[in-house]
Design a protein around this motif. Structure first.
Motif, PDB file in Angstrom:
ATOM      1  N   ALA A  81      26.857  48.990  38.132  1.00  0.00           N
ATOM      2  CA  ALA A  81      27.529  50.293  38.230  1.00  0.00           C
ATOM      3  C   ALA A  81      28.408  50.332  39.468  1.00  0.00           C
ATOM      4  N   GLY A  82      27.943  49.709  40.547  1.00  0.00           N
ATOM      5  CA  GLY A  82      28.759  49.640  41.763  1.00  0.00           C
ATOM      6  C   GLY A  82      30.013  48.813  41.546  1.00  0.00           C
ATOM      7  N   ILE A  83      29.854  47.710  40.829  1.00  0.00           N
ATOM      8  CA  ILE A  83      30.999  46.860  40.508  1.00  0.00           C
ATOM      9  C   ILE A  83      32.009  47.641  39.673  1.00  0.00           C
ATOM     10  N   ALA A  84      31.509  48.369  38.672  1.00  0.00           N
ATOM     11  CA  ALA A  84      32.398  49.161  37.805  1.00  0.00           C
ATOM     12  C   ALA A  84      33.079  50.267  38.596  1.00  0.00           C
ATOM     13  N   LEU A  85      32.320  50.923  39.471  1.00  0.00           N
ATOM     14  CA  LEU A  85      32.885  52.013  40.268  1.00  0.00           C
ATOM     15  C   LEU A  85      34.079  51.518  41.083  1.00  0.00           C
ATOM     16  N   ILE A  86      33.913  50.401  41.751  1.00  0.00           N
ATOM     17  CA  ILE A  86      34.979  49.879  42.614  1.00  0.00           C
ATOM     18  C   ILE A  86      36.223  49.546  41.795  1.00  0.00           C
ATOM     19  N   ASN A  87      36.018  48.853  40.680  1.00  0.00           N
ATOM     20  CA  ASN A  87      37.185  48.445  39.881  1.00  0.00           C
ATOM     21  C   ASN A  87      37.880  49.650  39.253  1.00  0.00           C
ATOM     22  N   LEU A  88      37.090  50.597  38.742  1.00  0.00           N
ATOM     23  CA  LEU A  88      37.698  51.752  38.061  1.00  0.00           C
ATOM     24  C   LEU A  88      38.322  52.733  39.047  1.00  0.00           C
ATOM     25  N   ALA A  89      37.786  52.789  40.247  1.00  0.00           N
ATOM     26  CA  ALA A  89      38.346  53.713  41.249  1.00  0.00           C
ATOM     27  C   ALA A  89      39.645  53.187  41.834  1.00  0.00           C
ATOM     28  N   LEU A  90      39.763  51.874  41.952  1.00  0.00           N
ATOM     29  CA  LEU A  90      40.862  51.310  42.751  1.00  0.00           C
ATOM     30  C   LEU A  90      41.969  50.659  41.936  1.00  0.00           C
ATOM     31  N   LEU A  91      41.749  50.466  40.645  1.00  0.00           N
ATOM     32  CA  LEU A  91      42.766  49.776  39.834  1.00  0.00           C
ATOM     33  C   LEU A  91      43.403  50.751  38.839  1.00  0.00           C
ATOM     34  N   ARG A  92      44.688  50.568  38.618  1.00  0.00           N
ATOM     35  CA  ARG A  92      45.439  51.382  37.665  1.00  0.00           C
ATOM     36  C   ARG A  92      46.171  50.457  36.699  1.00  0.00           C
ATOM     37  N   PRO A  93      46.546  50.963  35.522  1.00  0.00           N
ATOM     38  CA  PRO A  93      47.310  50.138  34.578  1.00  0.00           C
ATOM     39  C   PRO A  93      48.508  49.489  35.280  1.00  0.00           C
ATOM     40  N   GLY A  94      48.688  48.211  35.007  1.00  0.00           N
ATOM     41  CA  GLY A  94      49.791  47.490  35.639  1.00  0.00           C
ATOM     42  C   GLY A  94      49.379  46.754  36.898  1.00  0.00           C
ATOM     43  N   ASP A  95      48.178  47.062  37.418  1.00  0.00           N
ATOM     44  CA  ASP A  95      47.706  46.344  38.605  1.00  0.00           C
ATOM     45  C   ASP A  95      47.161  44.972  38.230  1.00  0.00           C
ATOM     46  N   HIS A  96      46.969  44.138  39.266  1.00  0.00           N
ATOM     47  CA  HIS A  96      46.354  42.814  39.087  1.00  0.00           C
ATOM     48  C   HIS A  96      45.172  42.699  40.035  1.00  0.00           C
ATOM     49  N   VAL A  97      44.061  42.151  39.512  1.00  0.00           N
ATOM     50  CA  VAL A  97      42.861  41.960  40.331  1.00  0.00           C
ATOM     51  C   VAL A  97      42.465  40.489  40.264  1.00  0.00           C
ATOM     52  N   LEU A  98      42.081  39.924  41.403  1.00  0.00           N
ATOM     53  CA  LEU A  98      41.669  38.513  41.489  1.00  0.00           C
ATOM     54  C   LEU A  98      40.167  38.423  41.692  1.00  0.00           C
ATOM     55  N   ILE A  99      39.541  37.572  40.883  1.00  0.00           N
ATOM     56  CA  ILE A  99      38.084  37.449  40.930  1.00  0.00           C
ATOM     57  C   ILE A  99      37.710  35.975  41.045  1.00  0.00           C
ATOM     58  N   PRO A 100      36.728  35.624  41.869  1.00  0.00           N
ATOM     59  CA  PRO A 100      36.293  34.220  41.917  1.00  0.00           C
ATOM     60  C   PRO A 100      35.653  33.825  40.594  1.00  0.00           C
TER      61      PRO A 100
END
Ligand SMILES: N[C@@H](CCSC[C@H](N)C(=O)O)C(=O)O
Length: 384
Positions: A81-100
């Motif tokens: 839930a913490g992982i989801a909270l961070i991604n959903l709070a900080l990312l918007r359509p059109g953004d890019h996120v990098l994950i190991p």
């Protein structure tokens, strides 16, 4: 007042009572002293609605923020839930996120499913590599998870953070391995850390909770963005689980030290075993990222993996897991009972090590018993 009514209205809390046990304050409705107090009842003010926190959840929140050197901590129902909270709070359509590429399995699923459905680009990077080639003009968030919780790669966080210096990119780490104490994310400039309280903080395999903590160098806008998403997603945590976590915090240091010592003893005892090709433990020089670990961590936790030699079959690996008597077969580590898991269908892990990897989460059993258990299971599975 009729007896039927009297039983519905609690008396005032007992004055003068104090015990050594953490109190459990449960609530959906929190009572306002007067109507005027409802005017600015927001999630940021304590005790306006049970979903935003009770004295129990806020006590846990404050203790974790203090322990980790953070600014604010949100307590959520699970690490995921913490992982989801961070991604959903900080990312918007059109953004890019990098994950190991070594990220926790369900985090990978979140990226490949929900995040992608929201038209957010999610790409993976080699945890031991660099970031620059992967960065895009729309990169908004970079995740770290170090060590990888199955294959144990330790990331060179200072070098990766140097690559991001001066860029408008937020950084976040899944810090569950370190329990927020063996590694200090905020000292390295990372903006947010999350961990599964379910693991070392809870420490008794009897709760599921998570936490998200902002760094002291971050601004109030980040706290508000996380908090408002926390509110609209209704990510409230059980005060009963929070009470168990408060109790877990009291013994975290001694449990973690004892389990870590046992794990390192076992890792070293298995390092030269004829049946084992490699032991993946950050404290061992052969571990990927060992030098980063020795520089950046104050000590190991109690999680490590072994990989059998190439002639070992998937069936033998599974027979080994089934033959263990003291190790319980389960995913969630960090408790007092040792756990074991194999990953024969995880494409990333099999591509790297084949179906011969076994991960141990070491608890507080007598170490010699655990080593003897491993040896007898090797014999039963005919692994040599
Ligand atoms: N990276 C850790 C923690 C991930 S969340 C763990 C748990 N499923 C939860 O949701 O609390 C790991 O690999 O377990």
């Amino acid at each position: 007042m009729d007896w039927r009514s009297k039983l519905l209205h609690p008396d005032a809390p007992p004055a003068g009572f104090k015990s050594l046990a953490p109190s459990t304050h449960r609530a959906s409705t929190t009572v306002f002293p007067n109507f005027a107090a409802t005017a600015d009842a927001t999630w940021q003010k304590p005790y306006t609605y049970g979903i935003y926190g009770t004295p129990t959840t806020l006590d846990l929140s404050q203790r974790i923020a203090t322990m980790t050197g953070g600014s604010h901590t949100f307590i959520v129902p699970s690490g995921q839930a913490g992982i989801a909270l961070i991604n959903l709070a900080l990312l918007r359509p059109g953004d890019h996120v990098l994950i190991p590429d070594t990220i926790y399995g369900t985090h990978r699923d979140l990226m490949r499913q929900l995040i992608t459905q929201l038209h957010i680009e999610a790409t993976f990077y080699n945890p031991l590599g660099t970031l620059s080639a992967h960065l895009r003009p729309n990169t908004r968030l970079v995740w770290f998870e170090s060590p990888g919780s199955v294959t144990m790669e330790v990331q060179n966080i200072p070098a990766l953070m140097e690559e991001l210096r001066g860029k408008d990119i937020l950084t976040v780490i899944d810090d569950t391995y370190s329990a927020g104490v063996l590694f200090r994310p905020f000292d390295h400039g990372i903006d947010i850390s999350m961990q599964a309280i379910s693991k070392y903080i809870g420490g008794h395999s009897d709760l599921v909770l998570g936490c998200v903590t902002t760094a002291p160098h971050t601004d109030h806008a980040l706290y508000l963005k996380l908090g408002d998403t926390f509110r609209i997603l209704g990510l409230t945590a059980s005060p009963d689980d929070c009470t168990l976590a408060l109790r877990g915090l009291q013994t975290l240091s001694v449990r973690l030290a004892a389990a870590a010592e046992s794990a390192l003893t076992l890792a070293r005892a298995l390092e030269n075993h004829p049946a084992i090709a490699i032991v993946l433990h950050p404290s061992l020089p052969s571990n990927p990222g060992h030098s980063s670990f020795m520089r950046d961590f104050t000590g190991p936790a109690a999680l490590f993996s072994i990989v059998f030699h190439e002639h070992t079959t998937r069936e033998q690996t599974e027979a080994f897991v089934d033959a263990l008597r003291f190790f319980m077969i389960g995913y969630s580590w960090g408790g007092t009972t040792s756990v074991v898991m194999a990953y024969p269908d995880d494409t990333r892990i099999v591509a790297q090590h084949g179906p011969r990897l076994v991960r141990f989460g070491i608890g507080l059993e007598y170490t010699a018993d655990l080593l003897e258990d491993i040896h007898q299971a090797l014999a039963v599975a005919k692994i040599s």
